[in-house]
Scaffold this motif. Sequence first.
Motif, PDB file in Angstrom:
ATOM      1  N   TRP A 116     -55.208   0.740 -29.261  1.00 29.10           N
ATOM      2  CA  TRP A 116     -54.274  -0.132 -29.953  1.00 29.10           C
ATOM      3  C   TRP A 116     -53.579   0.632 -31.068  1.00 29.10           C
ATOM      4  O   TRP A 116     -54.169   1.495 -31.691  1.00 29.10           O
ATOM      5  CB  TRP A 116     -55.005  -1.318 -30.571  1.00 29.10           C
ATOM      6  CG  TRP A 116     -55.728  -2.164 -29.585  1.00 29.10           C
ATOM      7  CD1 TRP A 116     -56.986  -1.986 -29.135  1.00 29.10           C
ATOM      8  CD2 TRP A 116     -55.228  -3.326 -28.928  1.00 29.10           C
ATOM      9  NE1 TRP A 116     -57.314  -2.969 -28.240  1.00 29.10           N
ATOM     10  CE2 TRP A 116     -56.250  -3.802 -28.093  1.00 29.10           C
ATOM     11  CE3 TRP A 116     -54.022  -4.008 -28.969  1.00 29.10           C
ATOM     12  CZ2 TRP A 116     -56.103  -4.932 -27.302  1.00 29.10           C
ATOM     13  CZ3 TRP A 116     -53.881  -5.134 -28.175  1.00 29.10           C
ATOM     14  CH2 TRP A 116     -54.904  -5.586 -27.355  1.00 29.10           C
ATOM     15  N   ASP A 117     -52.345   0.301 -31.339  1.00 37.85           N
ATOM     16  CA  ASP A 117     -51.627   0.850 -32.482  1.00 37.85           C
ATOM     17  C   ASP A 117     -51.931  -0.045 -33.675  1.00 37.85           C
ATOM     18  O   ASP A 117     -51.562  -1.222 -33.677  1.00 37.85           O
ATOM     19  CB  ASP A 117     -50.121   0.859 -32.196  1.00 37.85           C
ATOM     20  CG  ASP A 117     -49.311   1.469 -33.314  1.00 37.85           C
ATOM     21  OD1 ASP A 117     -49.685   1.303 -34.495  1.00 37.85           O
ATOM     22  OD2 ASP A 117     -48.303   2.103 -33.009  1.00 37.85           O
TER      23      ASP A 117
ATOM     24  N   THR B  68     -48.734  -1.751 -35.412  1.00 36.34           N
ATOM     25  CA  THR B  68     -47.999  -2.811 -34.724  1.00 36.34           C
ATOM     26  C   THR B  68     -48.905  -3.832 -34.060  1.00 36.34           C
ATOM     27  O   THR B  68     -48.457  -4.915 -33.708  1.00 36.34           O
ATOM     28  CB  THR B  68     -47.083  -2.213 -33.639  1.00 36.34           C
ATOM     29  OG1 THR B  68     -47.900  -1.601 -32.633  1.00 36.34           O
ATOM     30  CG2 THR B  68     -46.116  -1.196 -34.223  1.00 36.34           C
TER      31      THR B  68
ATOM     32  N   LYS C 143     -49.983  -3.433 -31.105  1.00 37.72           N
ATOM     33  CA  LYS C 143     -49.662  -3.391 -29.678  1.00 37.72           C
ATOM     34  C   LYS C 143     -50.628  -2.490 -28.924  1.00 37.72           C
ATOM     35  O   LYS C 143     -51.075  -1.462 -29.421  1.00 37.72           O
ATOM     36  CB  LYS C 143     -48.234  -2.882 -29.470  1.00 37.72           C
ATOM     37  CG  LYS C 143     -47.195  -3.868 -29.954  1.00 37.72           C
ATOM     38  CD  LYS C 143     -45.807  -3.400 -29.617  1.00 37.72           C
ATOM     39  CE  LYS C 143     -44.805  -4.435 -30.125  1.00 37.72           C
ATOM     40  NZ  LYS C 143     -43.442  -4.069 -29.819  1.00 37.72           N
TER      41      LYS C 143
END
Length: 112
Positions: free
Chosen positions: A32-33, A36, A38
């Motif tokens: 996961w980022d 963000t 995302k």
Amino acid sequence: MPLHSDRLVALLEKACFIHDHYGPFMSQLMLWDPATGKLINTLASQTEGSVSVAFSPDGQLLASGGNKEIELWNPQTGKRLCRLVGHTDSVRSVTFSPDGNLLVSGSSDKTI
């Protein structure tokens, strides 16, 4: 497949973190980022229940350890690069040396 666990298991500063979902037959390592929220990539591990995950210092490799083996990944592509075998019990810990040239693992079989 029902999930038996989900937890944060590794963090790479300013890049992404791993969320580990595992069931009775395989692990899903999800990148996961953190900025963000995302999903970047999902790695379909064949090692049941990854217990430990570590990024190399340069972020180019990811090691995951679980049931008697270690898998090395390219976190950008999600491709598994190789499997490392030799432990006779669950791999409990993986870490890279500060220069990234060595990968060290610890196992319930009492070997490093």
